[in-house]
Design an enzyme around this catalytic site. Structure first.
Site, mmCIF file in Angstrom:
data_model
loop_
_atom_site.group_PDB
_atom_site.id
_atom_site.type_symbol
_atom_site.label_atom_id
_atom_site.label_comp_id
_atom_site.label_asym_id
_atom_site.label_seq_id
_atom_site.Cartn_x
_atom_site.Cartn_y
_atom_site.Cartn_z
ATOM 1 N N SER A 1 0.937 -1.259 0.061
ATOM 2 C CA SER A 1 -0.141 -0.015 -0.606
ATOM 3 C C SER A 1 1.214 1.647 -0.455
ATOM 4 O O SER A 1 0.766 2.224 -0.251
ATOM 5 C CB SER A 1 -0.950 -0.439 1.516
ATOM 6 N N LYS B 1 0.016 3.385 -3.381
ATOM 7 C CA LYS B 1 -0.625 4.103 -3.233
ATOM 8 C C LYS B 1 -0.554 5.890 -3.254
ATOM 9 O O LYS B 1 -0.846 6.612 -3.322
ATOM 10 C CB LYS B 1 -2.002 4.258 -1.686
ATOM 11 N N TYR C 1 -3.132 -2.688 -10.469
ATOM 12 C CA TYR C 1 -3.270 -2.427 -8.600
ATOM 13 C C TYR C 1 -2.591 -3.521 -8.310
ATOM 14 O O TYR C 1 -1.872 -3.188 -7.389
ATOM 15 C CB TYR C 1 -4.900 -2.736 -8.905
ATOM 16 N N TYR D 1 -5.366 3.810 7.915
ATOM 17 C CA TYR D 1 -6.756 2.735 7.852
ATOM 18 C C TYR D 1 -7.252 2.937 9.563
ATOM 19 O O TYR D 1 -7.182 4.522 9.426
ATOM 20 C CB TYR D 1 -5.944 1.745 7.965
ATOM 21 N N VAL E 1 1.046 -3.441 3.807
ATOM 22 C CA VAL E 1 0.408 -4.918 4.584
ATOM 23 C C VAL E 1 2.075 -5.740 3.912
ATOM 24 O O VAL E 1 2.596 -6.636 5.348
ATOM 25 C CB VAL E 1 -0.167 -5.993 4.223
#
Lengths: 304, 304, 304, 304
Positions: free
Chosen positions: C63, C66, C188, C240, C258
Site C-alpha cells: 500500500s 498508493k 492495482y 487505515y 502489509v
C-alpha cells in the site's frame, strides 16, 4: 387430534429437558422471578380452552403490550399512524439506534422499542389519562378488571432504562415525538409493566384470531382488515431479529416479551400463550420457542 | 364469490388507471419489454384456473427463480443449507453489501442476491450440469418442456452485473462460496434469465399451496414441513425491504422479480401470478402489488 | 543529538524485544518472507543518510505505492481527482465496502483500497502503458532503474484477491471506474507488488519532505502546495483505522503497507523508512510502529 | 512577510465576498448572534499579536471547549483516559450514534460529542465543583478572570438538546458514564456555553503552540509530549467529518465550534483564532475555513 393431550405431552417433554438460557436481569425487578415457571394456555375461536402448568400465574408481559398499544392507536388514528412508523422488519436488535439515524427518526416497525415509543407518544397526546385509559382498554378486551401495572417493575425499569431514554430523546431530536420524553417514557415503562397470566393473554389476543370477536360490551376491537394487518406485522416483526426464525420454525404471527411470554395467533383457529422466563440469545423465551415449534410441527397447524 | 369475475373486474379497474413506475433498465435486454403487458393467472389447489390479459406470454422471471433454486437446494441438502445462509429479513435492499460485512459473509436470507448466490454455489458444487439439471427440475414441476433460459438476457446481465460480481467475490472472500465466482455467476445469471408465463409460474408454484402436489412423474417436490418453511421465508423476505409492506397489504407469502412478475401463495387454497413490467421504487411490480392488495382485501382471502 | 547513534540504539532496543504480531498471509507469496527482517533508513533533506539492519533488502511495498500512484495522478489531473475520491479519514478498515454503499461509490480517501482503485483507474485511462509508465515514474524519483514489480506477488494476490475484486466491481457498479475492472485490478495488483528497500523508499519519498527536491532529470515532482496536501492526507488517512493512533503516537505523516514497511515524513527535515514484516491487529508493522513512536518521542522531532 | 498586512488583506478580501452558509439555529439562543461578525486574532509564540475586525468581541466557543476539557482531563488522569475514549477520526458527523453501538459505548475520539461527554463525566467525578473549577482552569491559562459561562446559552441548549441527551444516556447504557446523565449534561452544556473573544482564545490555546508556555502562576499546562498529542488529535479529529478536508486545505491542527469560531495552532510558531458565525454544511465556520485556507496557502506556513 386431541388438542389437550398434545399440549400436555409436549409440555411434559419440554419440562423434562434442560431449561437453557437466562432470565433478563437488566431490569432488576424482573430478575426476581422464578426461572422454572412454565405455563401454556390454548384458546380456540370457539372458546375451547386448555391450560397447562403455571397458566394462571401473572407475569410481566413487557413487549407483548406493544401489540395492544398498537391496536389502540390503530383503532384511534387509523392509517395515519404509518406516517410516523413503518411496517418493515428491521434486521437489527430490538433496541438498536442505528437505523433510526439513517431513517431520520422513523422507526422501522411498531414492535421495536423505538416504534413502540412513537405509538406511546400518540396515545399520550390523545388520551386524557394515558395510563388509566390504556389499562381500561386492555381490561375490556380481556373481560377482566384484575389487570394491573406493576409499579415496582415500572420503577425498576425507569431507574436503569438508559437505552430507552436514549432512544426516546433520539427520536425526539428528529421531531417524531410530540410530548416531553419523560412523560412518554413513563407511559412506555408502565405499559411494559402490565402483569397478566397466560390465560388472560390468550383471552385478550383472541380478537386477532377470531375476526367476529366482541368485547364484554359487545364491541369489535378492530375491523377485520386492521386485525389482519396487525397479524401481518407480528408475522414479520414480532421477534426482533429472530422474526424470520420464528416464522420459519413456528409459522404463526406472534409477539414475545423479555418477561418470557410469547403469544401466537392462528387466524381463524386459535390463540396460544406460552410463558417461561429464561430467554435465548435473541431475548425470546427459550422454552416458549421450543414449545411452539414442536406444537405447530406436530399438529401441522401453521398458517403456511 | 365468483373468483373469475372478481379477477376480471380488478384487472379492468387497474388496467384503466395510470401505469406508474419504471421498467428495470439496468439489464439492457430487459428494457426491451413492452411496459403495458399485464397478465394474471389464478390456480386453485383443485386446479381451478383463471387467466386474464397476457397470462400466457413469457417474461423473464428473474428473482422469482430464487424460490425454485432454494427448493432444489433444500430438497438436496436438507437443513445443512442454513449453516451458510439465514432466514431473517434483512431490512436492506436486495443487493446491499453492508450486512455481509458485519455478518462475515453469511447472507441474511436466500432471497437476497447474496443468499441466492450461496444457494447457486451449492447447486454448482452438486450438479453435474448445473444449468441443464436446474432447468429440468423446473420443467418437471411445471409439467412442461417449453421452459428455456433466455441467453440474450443472461448475457446482457453478465455484461453489466458489476454489483452481482462484487457480491459474489465479496462472499468468496469470506469463504462462503466454494466454486470459482465466474462459474457461480454464470449459473446465477442463467437462473434469473428463465422465461415463463403467468400460467407456467402458477403451475410451478402450486406445490407450495398444495401440500399433496405431485409432479408429472408422481413425485412430491418437497416434504410438507419444508414447503411450509419456504412459504414462511417468502412471507418475511420475499420482497426485499418491502417485505413487511407486502405482508401488511397483501397478507400472503410471495416472491417478486425485476422482470415485473410476482407469485403469491395461499397455502391450502391457491397460487396466483401477476405480471406487469413497471416497477415501484423498491423494485417490485407496481400493478402487481396493486392487483394483489386489491384481490386479497376484497376477497379477505389472506392468511391472516 | 547524534542521529545515527539514536537510530542504532533504538534499533537494538527493539530488536532485543519480542517481535509480536503476524505476517500477512492472505497473499500466499508474502507469507514466504523472513519475519525477522528489520531495517531502517533515515534520510534528511540535506541528504544525510543513516541505515540500520536490513535497510538495503528489497520487500513488497504494497500500500505504500498508493502514495506514489496518488502523486502521479495528482500531477497529471490536478484537483479534478477530488471529484472521484475524498480526503477524509474513514474510521473503517482498509478494505471495507460499507461506506462505499452510502457514499455512492466515492471512496473516502485515496489510501483505502477503494480509493487506490479509483486512482488506478485514472492512470489506466491516461497512460499508454500503465504498468511500464508507472514504474518509470517511480524509478525517476528514486533515481534508480533497479526497481521492479514482483510478478510472483502480483500473480499471487490476483489469485486470492476476492475482496479487491469485489471492491472494484462494486465501484464500477456506481460508475466510478471507467475501465474494465480486470484491467484496473491487474494494474492495482502490480502497483502493490513493487519491491523496494528502505533506502530506495526514503530516497523516493524525500520529495514530500524537501519541497525543493529535483529528480535526476532536474524536475520537481509536485508543486509545494500539492506535496503539502499529500502529506496532509497521509497524516489523517495513512494508517487505515489506526491513522489517529499513528498521528497521536508518532506525530508524522506516513504510510504503511502489509509487507511490513512504513514511510514517515517530517516536512522540511527528513524522511524515514522502517521495515519489519510482522503486523499488528490493524495491519501495520508491529516493530515499525514501535520504532517510529520511540524515535519521535525521544528526539521530540514530530510536527506537533 | 509582514504578517499584519497579510492578515488584513485576506480579511478585507473575504469580508468583501458573499458570506455564505447559515447560523446554527438548533440552539435558539445562538441564533440571536449577528451573522456579520468577523474577527481574527494571530498570536505568535513570542507574543506578537495582531487583531482584525471583531477580534475582541465575545462569542459562544461551543465545541472549542472540548480541547480545554480534554487537556484538563489529560493533565489530571494521564493516559488512563484512553481506556474510555479513542483517538481515531470517526468518518461520521459530530453527533452520530451509529459507531457507538458497534464500539460498545467507547467514543472514537474526545472531540465528538460522545467523547466530550465521557471526558465531562471524568471531570464531574473528579472535581469538587465541576463548573467552577473548570472555569478557573480556563481563566488561569488565559490569564483573565473575565471569562464566564452564558447561562442563557446553557439553558437554551438544555431545553432542546435531545440528541445530546440521547448520546449521554446511550453511553450510560454501555456503562461508560459514571455519573447521573443529567449531571454530566449540565456540565457539558455549560462547558459549551463559555464565552470568549478571538483574543482570549488565542491566548488560551498558545500553550499548544509554545511548549515553553507558562500560566500567570508560572505553571506549565501540560507536558510537551501531552501537548503534542492533543495537537495530533486536533489534526485528525478537530473538524468532525471535515477533518481530512481541513487538514488538506489548511494543514494545521485546529478545532471548530458551532458558534462560528475556529482555533488553529502551528506548533513552535503561532496560534490563530477566526470567528464568523455562518457555518458550512459540515457545521464549520464558512469564512473561518476560507480565511485559514487562504492564510496558510499564501504564507506556506502549514506544518506539512
Amino acid at each position: 387430534m386431541n388438542c389437550k393431550e398434545v399440549l400436555e405431552r409436549i409440555y411434559k417433554e419440554i419440562a423434562s429437558k434442560e431449561n437453557k438460557g437466562a432470565i433478563a436481569t437488566y431490569i432488576p425487578e424482573l430478575a426476581k422471578v422464578n426461572p422454572d415457571n412454565f405455563g401454556v394456555c390454548f384458546l380456540s375461536v370457539n372458546n375451547e380452552e386448555h391450560g397447562v402448568g403455571d397458566w394462571q400465574t401473572k407475569f410481566s408481559i413487557q413487549s407483548i403490550s406493544k401489540v395492544l398499544a398498537l391496536s389502540f392507536a390503530y383503532k384511534t388514528f387509523g392509517d395515519e399512524i404509518w406516517e410516523r412508523v413503518g411496517v418493515e422488519p428491521s434486521g437489527t436488535p430490538f433496541n438498536s439506534l442505528v437505523q433510526l439515524e439513517s431513517d431520520n427518526g422513523i422507526p422501522r416497525n411498531p414492535f421495536m422499542n423505538s416504534g413502540a415509543m412513537v405509538i406511546s407518544d400518540m396515545l399520550v397526546s390523545h388520551l386524557e389519562n394515558p395510563k388509566e385509559d390504556f389499562l381500561n382498554y386492555v381490561r375490556e378486551i380481556c373481560g377482566s378488571d384484575q389487570i394491573q401495572y406493576s409499579e415496582a417493575v415500572a420503577k425498576s425499569e425507569a431507574s436503569v432504562g438508559y437505552r430507552n431514554k436514549a432512544l426516546c430523546n433520539f427520536i425526539k431530536s428528529f421531531g417524531n415525538i410530540e410530548n416531553d420524553p419523560n412523560e412518554v417514557l413513563d407511559f412506555y415503562f408502565h405499559k411494559c409493566a402490565i402483569e397478566m397470566s397466560c390465560q388472560e393473554l390468550s383471552k385478550t389476543f383472541l380478537f386477532l384470531a377470531n375476526h367476529d370477536f366482541r368485547t364484554t360490551k359487545g364491541k369489535k376491537v378492530l375491523s377485520t382488515s386492521k386485525s389482519k394487518r396487525i397479524n401481518a406485522i407480528m408475522q414479520t416483526c414480532g421477534f426482533y431479529d429472530e422474526s424470520g426464525e420464528f416464522s420459519f420454525k413456528v409459522g404463526l404471527p406472534g409477539k414475545s416479551g423479555v418477561g418470557g411470554g410469547i403469544v401466537a395467533v392462528y387466524p381463524g383457529k386459535y390463540c396460544i400463550t406460552v410463558w417461561s422466563p429464561k430467554l435465548n440469545e435473541k431475548g425470546n423465551s427459550y422454552r416458549g420457542m421450543q414449545f411452539l415449534e414442536t406444537f405447530t410441527t406436530e399438529t401441522e397447524l401453521s398458517i403456511f
